[in-house]
Design a protein around this motif. Sequence first.
Motif, PDB file in Angstrom:
ATOM      1  N   VAL A  12      11.498  58.636  65.240  1.00 53.84           N
ATOM      2  CA  VAL A  12      12.636  57.886  65.774  1.00 53.84           C
ATOM      3  C   VAL A  12      13.865  58.787  65.811  1.00 53.84           C
ATOM      4  N   LEU A  25      21.808  52.377  59.830  1.00 57.86           N
ATOM      5  CA  LEU A  25      20.621  52.366  60.682  1.00 57.86           C
ATOM      6  C   LEU A  25      19.439  53.048  59.998  1.00 57.86           C
ATOM      7  N   GLU A  26      19.685  54.183  59.343  1.00 64.57           N
ATOM      8  CA  GLU A  26      18.614  54.885  58.632  1.00 64.57           C
ATOM      9  C   GLU A  26      18.021  54.016  57.530  1.00 64.57           C
ATOM     10  N   LEU A  29      16.108  50.988  59.049  1.00 64.56           N
ATOM     11  CA  LEU A  29      14.878  51.436  59.706  1.00 64.56           C
ATOM     12  C   LEU A  29      13.825  51.838  58.684  1.00 64.56           C
ATOM     13  N   VAL A  38      12.466  60.098  60.862  1.00 63.70           N
ATOM     14  CA  VAL A  38      13.748  59.792  61.490  1.00 63.70           C
ATOM     15  C   VAL A  38      14.581  61.059  61.633  1.00 63.70           C
ATOM     16  N   THR A 122      18.470  44.009  60.318  1.00 60.65           N
ATOM     17  CA  THR A 122      17.139  44.035  59.712  1.00 60.65           C
ATOM     18  C   THR A 122      16.214  43.052  60.412  1.00 60.65           C
ATOM     19  N   LEU A 125      15.314  44.382  63.949  1.00 61.21           N
ATOM     20  CA  LEU A 125      14.366  45.481  63.946  1.00 61.21           C
ATOM     21  C   LEU A 125      12.997  45.036  63.464  1.00 61.21           C
TER      22      LEU A 125
END
Length: 405
Positions: A12, A25-26, A29, A38, A122, A125
């Motif tokens: 990603v 985001l990290e 994910l 990532v 969350t 995703l």
Amino acid sequence: MAAVVLPAVPRVLIAEADPASRELLEQVLSGVRCDARVDTCGEGQQALDLLAHNSYDLVIADWELPGVDGLAILRGLRQQHRTPPLPFILMSRRNDSASVREVVPLAPMAYLTKPLNRESLTQRLQGLLLSGSEETSHDVPVPGPGLTLVAFLERRRELSEGAPLMTDVQVAVKRCLNPTGLDLKLLEEEIRTDPQITGVLIAAANNAAQHQGGGPVQTVAQALHQLGTGQSMNLILGLTLKRCARLSVPCLADYAKRYWELSLHTAEYARILARLLDLEPERCYCAGLLHRLGDLALLRCLEEWTQAGGELDEWEEVGNSLDQYGAGFGSALRTRWRLPLELRELIAAAYSLGGGVYSREALVMNMAAQMAHLTEHEGLEELARGRTARLLKIGLPELMRLRRK
């Protein structure tokens, strides 16, 4: 917008200029897909360079990137006419109808407006990455004349979801909730005996630690501390939604209980021995708990086989499958989840020592596994005369006291 189909180990790209948003985001994910690789960058040209030299399975980019903006990156990707189109999530502070109309023809997976909220991000995703992959990328092949059980297991080895849950997750979380939130110490006590939860939390925590410059995470306590309350709970609860999270075939459930109990006994012996020798007890405990992860994962795949209509001889085929594939399933899972090398070495030591020089912790794991396999009235004398006991300088009196604990 359709759910994305990701491979076993997805890669990603996150292109976001704001450090706080990038970190959020990290973390989210890694919580949703702990196995993801990532890469991150903070400007549009960097994103283009990374896309030119790497093959990604998902891109998450901010429209307002400096230099080349996220919309231009998305437009360029769509002009490549890739089939299927590269999954792309676009983020922006723009929420007006004109901006939305500009984005829609480029078919992003999602258009997320800022500021980003952890809980809603969350959930979004999870909906995009888990629901779709649950039904597609990890789809169970349909048994039939062209697919034998052996072929099915060969295909599932690199894609298995891991072990079935041995802990009642809903009850565990409820017990740890109080007016001030989730008590992580209590949660650790509730879930620390579950191999699947332990493995997933450690995998996700190491993913997060890697991006934050932290050291390897090798225990449940370290994982909970690294992930924090919200991400830990989302990960744990998310496991209950996966296919075959619980085994319903009685024969398979019996086998799973047997291997789970063997793991627990190994873990407890390893912890006691480590304390006796002034080593790291919790790391040894986790290695013992995880050393039968492959057998449990295999049993879960056999449950998938039966649910898809496959026939299964309850004893002969199950036993043969465990003998033939259990170790391979475990090795594939530990590699795919990128568990720390030190932890994997301790797990391997539970099976055999091989040649070379051994750490005292490796010797502890080997001794603990041997003790877990003994019946109540056999083997201690022979074990005390063995190579591992000699190297640890442990005699029959110590082993007898260990057995009584």
